[in-house]
Enzyme design. Sequence first.
Site, PDB file in Angstrom:
ATOM      1  N   ASN A  47      -1.767  -2.416  11.178  1.00  0.00           N
ATOM      2  CA  ASN A  47      -1.118  -2.465   9.863  1.00  0.00           C
ATOM      3  C   ASN A  47      -1.293  -1.141   9.123  1.00  0.00           C
ATOM      4  O   ASN A  47      -2.376  -0.563   9.120  1.00  0.00           O
ATOM      5  CB  ASN A  47      -1.784  -3.591   9.042  1.00  0.00           C
ATOM      6  CG  ASN A  47      -1.055  -3.920   7.764  1.00  0.00           C
ATOM      7  OD1 ASN A  47       0.153  -4.219   7.790  1.00  0.00           O
ATOM      8  ND2 ASN A  47      -1.746  -3.877   6.634  1.00  0.00           N
ATOM      9  N   HIS A  70       4.794  -0.980   0.303  1.00  0.00           N
ATOM     10  CA  HIS A  70       4.533  -0.806  -1.131  1.00  0.00           C
ATOM     11  C   HIS A  70       5.517   0.263  -1.616  1.00  0.00           C
ATOM     12  O   HIS A  70       5.347   1.441  -1.319  1.00  0.00           O
ATOM     13  CB  HIS A  70       3.095  -0.336  -1.374  1.00  0.00           C
ATOM     14  CG  HIS A  70       2.070  -1.356  -0.997  1.00  0.00           C
ATOM     15  ND1 HIS A  70       1.925  -2.549  -1.680  1.00  0.00           N
ATOM     16  CD2 HIS A  70       1.144  -1.377  -0.012  1.00  0.00           C
ATOM     17  CE1 HIS A  70       0.955  -3.249  -1.131  1.00  0.00           C
ATOM     18  NE2 HIS A  70       0.464  -2.566  -0.114  1.00  0.00           N
TER      19      HIS A  70
HETATM   20  C1  XIL Z   1      -5.846  -4.205  -2.264  1.00  0.00           C
HETATM   21  C2  XIL Z   1      -6.030  -5.462  -3.083  1.00  0.00           C
HETATM   22  O1  XIL Z   1      -4.798  -5.885  -3.592  1.00  0.00           O
HETATM   23  C3  XIL Z   1      -7.013  -5.227  -4.208  1.00  0.00           C
HETATM   24  O2  XIL Z   1      -7.322  -6.461  -4.833  1.00  0.00           O
HETATM   25  C4  XIL Z   1      -8.278  -4.558  -3.690  1.00  0.00           C
HETATM   26  O3  XIL Z   1      -9.084  -4.200  -4.766  1.00  0.00           O
HETATM   27  C5  XIL Z   1      -7.960  -3.345  -2.870  1.00  0.00           C
HETATM   28  O4  XIL Z   1      -7.089  -3.699  -1.821  1.00  0.00           O
HETATM   29  N1  XIL Z   1      -3.247  -1.854   1.461  1.00  0.00           N
HETATM   30  C6  XIL Z   1      -3.897  -2.935   1.991  1.00  0.00           C
HETATM   31  C7  XIL Z   1      -4.425  -3.989   1.102  1.00  0.00           C
HETATM   32  O5  XIL Z   1      -3.928  -3.082   3.222  1.00  0.00           O
HETATM   33  O6  XIL Z   1      -5.571  -4.611   1.620  1.00  0.00           O
HETATM   34  C8  XIL Z   1      -4.718  -3.452  -0.281  1.00  0.00           C
HETATM   35  O7  XIL Z   1      -5.081  -4.532  -1.126  1.00  0.00           O
HETATM   36  C9  XIL Z   1      -3.522  -2.719  -0.835  1.00  0.00           C
HETATM   37  C10 XIL Z   1      -3.174  -1.537   0.051  1.00  0.00           C
END
Ligand code: XIL
Length: 360
Positions: A197, A233
Amino acid sequence: MKSIRCFVVAIFVCADICCGGQTLRQAAQRSGLLMGTALNVGYLSEPAYTSTLGREFNMVEPEDAIKWLVLRPNQNTFDFSDGDKVVGFAHVHGMKVRGHNLLWQIHNPDWLTNGHFTADQLAQLMQEHITKVVTHYRGRVFAWDVVNEAIDEHGQLRHSIWYDRPGIGMADAGTAYIAQAFRWAHTADPNALLFYNDGSAEAMNPHSDAIYAMVKTFIKQGVPIDGVGLQMHILDLNPDVKSIAKNIARFGKLGVQVQITEMDVAIPVDEHNNPSHLEDLARQGEVYREIAEVCAKNPACTGLQTWGFTDKYSWIGWYTNHTKGDALLFDRRYRPKPSYEALRSVLERSTTAQRTRTVE
Ligand code: XIL
């Protein structure tokens, strides 16, 4: 008069429950695509949160509950309580669970990061962790993000405790430590689907090129990898959709699945967390539509997951220093947004016949 009132009430109840037609979940079920979201156990006591979750999604992923930081408060404790809540919720509501994640270079507990472990000790810790966690959830977690974000945007392996600082004794062998993680996960649950991932690798670029090369090598070497998770994202409203489609297609041709694992589409917000420009909500819906169409059209793309579902709770505010937000499908009062309607209409039009894989 009484019957008119009942009729009006019935309409509102229906609009509230089924948002006008099929729910996302119903549309996803018919299309054969998994529609998921990250679940944060902190909000499970909120009825609007749980009812929306159970109604709209057929897959969940713990947002933080089974990351090392939460699961391993100290070296000898495996605290499965939060993770078990996620899996329990999913079981009661007939949802699939994606596990996230077994290995990441950040969000690790201090005892691990500052523990001055030798390579041999780290190899042991890694094997023990993967084995215990995957075994604990065997048969209940259908897919794992085995390794998260191990490659940077230039296509280079990120320095990390697992790779080369000091690593597990494979620092000279590139992606071999990642392959090892997949092998250990496969041994613990041969039926689970195993994913690599990452973020910023959605389109064709040096980052996705490096992931592609790694997956190709793994397949040649017989490393048990089943798929690639593209986080998605989106921080501006102009993703290169054609390039994303091309990227998903090349992984599909390698014979692995692709799942969109953490989608959100951030828009600028004011100091009250309201959209700075109202027209962004419509454009945001279009972006969700375009990405969902790419996924729905390619049989290799078996799941689409958002990183949360209500704008009330999203990591984007924290991540962008509160300059962006409102990135999800429902507003803070759980009312569906244009982004929700966009996804639903794509799922409604997508048919199982387009898919070669059975994801259920
Ligand atoms: C983020 C979470 O949303 C938060 O709550 C935490 O503090 C940090 O991690 N990529 C990822 C996720 O693979 O696990 C992340 O999630 C966001 C970016």
